[in-house]
Design a protein around this motif. Sequence first.
Motif, PDB file in Angstrom:
ATOM      1  N   ARG A 202       0.967  -1.085   0.293  1.00 11.37           N
ATOM      2  CA  ARG A 202       0.146   0.253   0.206  1.00 11.37           C
ATOM      3  C   ARG A 202       1.096   1.582  -0.612  1.00 11.37           C
ATOM      4  O   ARG A 202       0.434   1.943  -0.275  1.00 11.37           O
ATOM      5  CB  ARG A 202      -0.902   0.174   1.187  1.00 11.37           C
TER       6      ARG A 202
ATOM      7  N   LYS B 233      -5.333  -7.903   2.385  1.00 12.41           N
ATOM      8  CA  LYS B 233      -5.553  -6.347   1.696  1.00 12.41           C
ATOM      9  C   LYS B 233      -3.993  -5.509   1.243  1.00 12.41           C
ATOM     10  O   LYS B 233      -2.565  -6.209   2.337  1.00 12.41           O
ATOM     11  CB  LYS B 233      -6.374  -5.607   2.400  1.00 12.41           C
TER      12      LYS B 233
ATOM     13  N   ALA C  54     -13.154  -1.945   1.820  1.00 15.72           N
ATOM     14  CA  ALA C  54     -12.403  -1.751   0.535  1.00 15.72           C
ATOM     15  C   ALA C  54     -12.310  -3.382   0.220  1.00 15.72           C
ATOM     16  O   ALA C  54     -12.150  -3.896  -0.672  1.00 15.72           O
ATOM     17  CB  ALA C  54     -11.640  -0.823  -0.092  1.00 15.72           C
ATOM     18  N   TYR C  55     -11.401  -4.241   1.158  1.00 18.45           N
ATOM     19  CA  TYR C  55     -11.123  -5.674   1.033  1.00 18.45           C
ATOM     20  C   TYR C  55     -11.413  -6.766   2.049  1.00 18.45           C
ATOM     21  O   TYR C  55     -11.131  -7.456   2.523  1.00 18.45           O
ATOM     22  CB  TYR C  55      -9.773  -5.239   1.568  1.00 18.45           C
TER      23      TYR C  55
ATOM     24  N   THR D  35      -6.728  -6.504  -4.043  1.00 15.95           N
ATOM     25  CA  THR D  35      -5.533  -6.179  -3.828  1.00 15.95           C
ATOM     26  C   THR D  35      -4.555  -6.394  -5.193  1.00 15.95           C
ATOM     27  O   THR D  35      -3.863  -5.148  -5.355  1.00 15.95           O
ATOM     28  CB  THR D  35      -4.292  -7.787  -2.990  1.00 15.95           C
TER      29      THR D  35
ATOM     30  N   TYR E  50      -5.661  -3.259  -6.748  1.00 14.91           N
ATOM     31  CA  TYR E  50      -4.466  -1.696  -6.209  1.00 14.91           C
ATOM     32  C   TYR E  50      -2.876  -1.756  -6.604  1.00 14.91           C
ATOM     33  O   TYR E  50      -2.880  -0.669  -7.476  1.00 14.91           O
ATOM     34  CB  TYR E  50      -5.016  -1.944  -4.983  1.00 14.91           C
TER      35      TYR E  50
ATOM     36  N   HIS F 188      -8.281   1.154  -5.227  1.00 13.97           N
ATOM     37  CA  HIS F 188      -9.517   0.655  -4.911  1.00 13.97           C
ATOM     38  C   HIS F 188      -9.719   0.310  -5.997  1.00 13.97           C
ATOM     39  O   HIS F 188     -11.305   1.372  -6.396  1.00 13.97           O
ATOM     40  CB  HIS F 188      -9.735   0.969  -3.445  1.00 13.97           C
TER      41      HIS F 188
ATOM     42  N   THR G 220     -15.621   1.715  -4.468  1.00 12.38           N
ATOM     43  CA  THR G 220     -14.904   2.868  -4.303  1.00 12.38           C
ATOM     44  C   THR G 220     -16.526   3.654  -3.246  1.00 12.38           C
ATOM     45  O   THR G 220     -17.504   3.425  -3.868  1.00 12.38           O
ATOM     46  CB  THR G 220     -15.010   4.223  -4.375  1.00 12.38           C
TER      47      THR G 220
ATOM     48  N   VAL H 132      -5.889   6.906  -3.281  1.00  9.66           N
ATOM     49  CA  VAL H 132      -5.710   6.062  -2.322  1.00  9.66           C
ATOM     50  C   VAL H 132      -6.306   6.238  -1.020  1.00  9.66           C
ATOM     51  O   VAL H 132      -5.942   5.490  -0.199  1.00  9.66           O
ATOM     52  CB  VAL H 132      -4.270   5.554  -1.762  1.00  9.66           C
TER      53      VAL H 132
ATOM     54  N   ASP I 270      -9.741   3.346   1.592  1.00 14.60           N
ATOM     55  CA  ASP I 270      -8.396   3.106   1.434  1.00 14.60           C
ATOM     56  C   ASP I 270      -8.095   1.303   2.871  1.00 14.60           C
ATOM     57  O   ASP I 270      -9.021   1.126   3.811  1.00 14.60           O
ATOM     58  CB  ASP I 270      -7.235   4.498   2.354  1.00 14.60           C
ATOM     59  N   GLU I 271      -7.016   1.526   3.026  1.00 16.86           N
ATOM     60  CA  GLU I 271      -7.151   0.205   3.700  1.00 16.86           C
ATOM     61  C   GLU I 271      -8.111   1.163   5.554  1.00 16.86           C
ATOM     62  O   GLU I 271      -7.181  -0.374   5.999  1.00 16.86           O
ATOM     63  CB  GLU I 271      -5.647  -0.064   4.239  1.00 16.86           C
TER      64      GLU I 271
END
Length: 464
Positions: free
Chosen positions: A102, A141, A177-178, A201, A204, A210, A213, A291, A297-298
Motif C-alpha cells: 500500500r 489487503k 474495501a477488502y 489487492t 490496487y 481501490h 469506492t 488511495v 482506503d485500508e
Amino acid sequence: MPGVSPLRPEDPRRLGTYRLDGRLGVGGQGIVFLGVGAPGGPVAVKLLRARLDDTSARRGFAREIEAVRRVAPFCTAQVLDADLDGDRPYIVSEYVDGPSLRDHVAAAGPRTGGDLDRVAVGTATALAAIHRAGVVHRDFKPGNVLLGSDGLRVVDFGVSRLADATVTTGNPMGTPAYIAPEQLEGRPAGPAADVFCWALTLVYAASGRHAHTGDTHMAVMANILYGTPDLGPLTGTLRDLVVACLAPDPADRPDAGQVLSALLDRARAGTAPAALGHAAPDGTGSERSGVHETGIDETRIDETGTERPGHDATDRAGGRDGRRVRVVAAVAAGLAMAAVVAVMAVLAAPGVLRAPAGRDTGRLGGTWTGAARFPSAGRVFPVEIRLAEPARMRWGADLHCSGRLTRSGGTDDAPVLTLGQVRGDACYPGRVSITPQGDRTAAFEVTRAGEGGIRYSGSLTRTE
C-alpha cells in the motif's frame, strides 16, 4: 528504522520478555510495536485489543497459532511467540524491514510489467501456503503485504477468529474495501474470501486505486455487493483471472493453488495468465481521487484513522467446491469460443434488433444492475433495470420496489423513461434517464414525479 513512531505515554514499555522501542502501526485488532527479544534482534509485537477471559477461548486460539506456525516461512512473517494469558494478550512475529505494498504504491506509483508479475506470483504463493496449512487469512489487503529486502511477505493473518469471538457489534471482519461479499452477508469466510481479496489487492497494485469506492464505509460495502469493480489498467487474460477471483459466489472462484498455476503457466508461455471463470465486466467505475478516498482506503474505523500491518495467526480453511476445478478445465474451450460468443451476443442482444414502435426503450437493451446513492436520505441501495420488453425497474434495500418503464424521450442511445405502475412500500413513480459510459456501463438519474430535482443517481453495469 523508517516507519517507526515513538511510544505514547499510555503504551507499555515491555510485554513479557520483550522490550518495546516504538510503534509500527495501529489497526482494528490491536497495536503493533517494534520489540527486542532476548537474542537482541528486532521483532514485531502485536498487543491485541481483545481479552481472552474464557479458558476454552484461550485454548482454541492457541491451536490456531500452532496452525499458523505450520505455514511455510518463505513468504510469510513467522509467528515466534505468544502470550494469551492476563489482560494483555500479545503475539510476536518476525520483523520485516520494508514498506507495505500500500505505502510503496502510494509513494512510487502502480506496479507494471515484471514488478506486477512478482507481486501477483508472490502473493498467490503465500496465500496457497497459508491455505495449505489449514489457515484462512480473512484480512488480505495491500497493507498486509510487506516488501522486505529478502522478498515479499504476507503478514497479519490469524487474529481474525479471536476478533470474531470477542467483538459483539456485528460488524464484518476486515477492511471495508477488502471484504468478500459472503463476509458482508454474515456467512463464514473460507479460503475463497482470501482469493476475492487477493484479486482486489492485485487491482490496487496495478492501478494505485481501490476496485470499490464510496463516500462512506456503507457505500463501499454496497458497491461490493451490488456494484462493478474498477479493474483499472488490467487487460486481456490477466484481467479475466482477476474477474474469476471476484465471482460473487465463493464456489465459482478458483482456489489459490489454481490461481498460482495459471500465473506460472503464463510465465512459461510468455503470455498473460490463463482466464478462469466468467467473462470480465468492462465497467471502469467512477473517477478515483487516489488511495485515501473516504471509506475506501485500508483503514478501519479506529482512533487513529490509519492502520499499519501487524503479524498474526488463525482460522480453519474450508472445503473446495468441485465447480472451481471445472472452471480451470474449461479455460481453453472458453478462450477458443470467446470471439464466436462475442459476435453472437452482439447479434442477439436485446435492442440491436429494434422493438416495435411505441414500446422501444432504446438501443441499450438487456438487464443492468448497480447501486444508487440517495444523498438526502444518506442511503445506498441496489438497482436493477431491465430494458428488454417488458421493461421494468426494481430498487430499494432488498429490491422491494418495482415499476414499469416506458420510453418518453431522449435518444436511442440515451433514453429517458417513465417509471410507472409502481409497487412497494414508500416507492414512487418518476422519470429515469440513462447515459451510456461504455459498452457495458452507464450512469442513471431518477427524478420523482412532481419534483424537479434529481432524487437519486448511480452507475449500472450490463449483466445480460
